[in-house]
Design a protein around this motif. Structure first.
Motif, PDB file in Angstrom:
ATOM      1  N   LYS A 157      17.395  -3.300  18.509  1.00 49.37           N
ATOM      2  CA  LYS A 157      16.671  -2.386  19.979  1.00 49.37           C
ATOM      3  C   LYS A 157      16.013  -1.336  19.565  1.00 49.37           C
ATOM      4  N   THR A 158      16.282  -0.967  18.841  1.00 52.62           N
ATOM      5  CA  THR A 158      16.070   1.002  18.795  1.00 52.62           C
ATOM      6  C   THR A 158      14.615   0.306  18.442  1.00 52.62           C
ATOM      7  N   HIS A 159      14.366  -0.621  17.171  1.00 52.17           N
ATOM      8  CA  HIS A 159      13.021  -0.614  17.401  1.00 52.17           C
ATOM      9  C   HIS A 159      12.455  -1.120  18.651  1.00 52.17           C
ATOM     10  N   VAL A 213      16.565   5.285  26.875  1.00 55.51           N
ATOM     11  CA  VAL A 213      17.781   5.950  26.443  1.00 55.51           C
ATOM     12  C   VAL A 213      19.058   4.582  25.063  1.00 55.51           C
ATOM     13  N   ASP A 214      19.189   4.793  24.406  1.00 57.75           N
ATOM     14  CA  ASP A 214      19.878   4.640  23.679  1.00 57.75           C
ATOM     15  C   ASP A 214      20.969   4.154  23.706  1.00 57.75           C
ATOM     16  N   ASP A 215      21.797   3.473  22.780  1.00 56.50           N
ATOM     17  CA  ASP A 215      22.949   3.120  22.328  1.00 56.50           C
ATOM     18  C   ASP A 215      24.293   3.511  23.705  1.00 56.50           C
ATOM     19  N   ILE A 216      23.439   3.037  24.780  1.00 50.88           N
ATOM     20  CA  ILE A 216      24.072   3.645  26.166  1.00 50.88           C
ATOM     21  C   ILE A 216      25.943   3.009  26.586  1.00 50.88           C
TER      22      ILE A 216
HETATM   23 MG    MG Z   1      20.182   1.499  17.671  1.00 53.57          MG
END
Ligand code: MG
Ligand code: ADP
Length: 450
Positions: A157-159, A213-216
């Motif tokens: 996801k982050t990638h 926005v990561d890891d909501i």
């Molecule tokens: Mg991540």
């Protein structure tokens, strides 16, 4: 100079790290403002380059009193282990790598430059998420707004999210691309409240062209953050700015999330990422090896991919550990040689309680007697608990027998330790790392004693 450097590094780094990576290197020469350090093989070079170069540079600067550039080279004529049927390592280019101490890269600071589309392997598990991310990167604010990426830990996801940012940044270096974890957003908000600077907080976030926005999922139950994020989201959305959100689960499964946010999150596209199949996992390893400039025999790739199924970060970690292992021991890169270090359940390497005790004692700078004794000093009982846990993992000994190995402790103590260490791993990443390093060490030592 080098012995001074070693002395300092020994203090700053963990013992396994020092023994494995630093002690094997040596200073070649110091000229002008440039220190050349020789490493035994390309892998060690890369490893130092990646993780320890700044530490080394800082220590050297401290000792000399002025900044130096560090060059890492590889000792000539050192074989790096050869594979089967003429398949050998292709050593990475041996040109020295320059590092300028303190020099900032000209990049958007929050984005990892490795997280780009070209390094992302597309498989059945992530095809839709990838396509959506690419579409968003090409024309932000149009089709999928917001783009909501969801999937389990370590699945990319982050990638993907940062790939969007890097792509935009590449095309349009002036655009404002903000990548922020939900935690960071919350912290910024708290700081703004405390400093009475809400206005600039709002102006900052609402000026984004692309907000990632990561890891909501971590927003759950944080009413004030939800409130503020709701308004930020609306402002951006109305202005046609792109919002991308990542989460480990879909919006409707985040507990204590305001209904209005949940419905906003579902307004665009929810794209999920599943666990990758075997072929995708193999392709990911291949790509990774390609970037590291390493050739891997096919059966090795298959073997690693077969054993790490549910988390790509762990898959990559396994490859790195395998590389480190064969490099340190000068083994050929074969399935057989990496089996001990990947620790598959079926092929446990035989070890003895003595090995485990001495590895653990060593790592914590204690003696085996400390572990067997009755001291309740915090460091000692912590090491003891880790030792008990590892003995449980690495041997078939019963709880009472393990208690005996630790100087006659009760089996309930052993049980308690194992449970505690197991539980802590759920939240403590660095403990997982430590245990892994210790396990590798135990396997290596046992192997070399055979
Ligand atoms: Mg991540
Ligand atoms: P998440 O954010 O979902 O927990 P990450 O994006 O941090 O996962 O991915 C974990 C690691 O796996 C990263 O190093 C990333 O580069 C790698 N990775 C994940 N998916 C892929 C893929 N499809 N192709 C190549 N590398 C991947």
């Amino acid at each position: 100079l080098w012995s001074q450097v070693l002395e300092r590094l020994q203090l700053e780094l963990s013992r396994p790290t020092f023994e494995t990576w630093i002690k094997t290197a040596s200073a070649e020469r110091l000229e002008n403002n440039c220190l050349v350090i020789r490493t035994p093989n390309p892998f060690a070079r890369n490893w130092l380059q990646k993780y320890y170069i700044n530490t080394i540079a800082n220590v050297v600067q401290d000792i000399l009193g002025y900044p130096v550039e560090i060059y890492l080279t590889v000792a000539q004529g050192d074989s790096f282990g050869s594979g089967v049927e003429g398949e050998t390592w292709e050593p990475p280019t041996v040109h020295p790598v320059a590092v300028n101490v303190g020099q900032r890269q000209n990049k958007t600071p929050e984005l990892n430059s490795k997280y780009v589309f070209s390094r992302f392997v597309v498989g059945a598990n992530n095809r839709m998420a990838h396509a959506a991310a690419l579409a968003v990167a090409e024309s932000p604010g149009r089709e999928f707004n917001p783009l909501f990426l969801c999937g389990g830990v370590g699945l990319g996801k982050t990638h993907l999210m940062q790939a969007i940012g890097n792509y935009r940044w590449e095309i349009c270096p002036d655009s404002k691309i903000f990548y922020v974890s939900t935690e960071q957003f919350t912290n910024d908000l708290i700081t703004a409240i405390r400093n009475d600077s809400m206005q600039s907080f709002r102006e900052h976030y609402r000026a984004a062209d692309v907000l990632l926005v990561d890891d909501i999922q971590f927003i759950e139950g944080k009413e004030y953050t939800q409130e503020e994020f709701f308004h930020t989201f609306n402002t951006l959305h109305e202005a046609g700015k792109q919002v991308v959100i990542a989460s480990d689960r879909p919006p409707n499964q985040i507990p204590r999330l305001q209904e209005r946010l949940s419905s906003r999150f579902s307004m665009g596209l929810i794209a999920d990422i599943q666990t990758p199949d075997l072929e995708t996992r193999m392709a990911i390893l291949l790509k990774k090896a390609e970037y590291e400039n390493i050739r891997l025999p096919r059966d090795v790739i298959e073997y690693i991919a077969a054993n790490y199924t549910s988390n790509i970060r762990e898959l990559e970690g396994a490859l790195i550990r395998a590389l480190a292992y064969v490099s340190i021991w000068g083994l050929p890169m074969t399935v057989e040689s990496i089996t001990p270090v990947l620790g598959t359940p079926h092929q446990k390497i035989e070890t003895t309680p003595d090995v485990i005790l001495s590895v653990v004692a060593d790592a914590f700078n204690l003696t085996v007697e400390d572990l067997k004794g009755n001291s309740r000093r915090r460091e000692i009982s912590w090491a003891r608990q880790i030792g008990m846990y590892l003995m449980r993992q690495h041997t078939d000994l019963s709880l009472p027998r393990i208690g005996e190995e630790f100087g006659g402790k009760d089996h309930t103590t052993v049980m308690y330790s194992c449970e505690k260490i197991t539980q802590l791993q759920e939240t403590d990443q660095s403990l997982i790392q430590t245990l892994r390093q210790l396990s590798d060490r135990i396997n290596m030592t046992s192997r070399s004693q055979k």
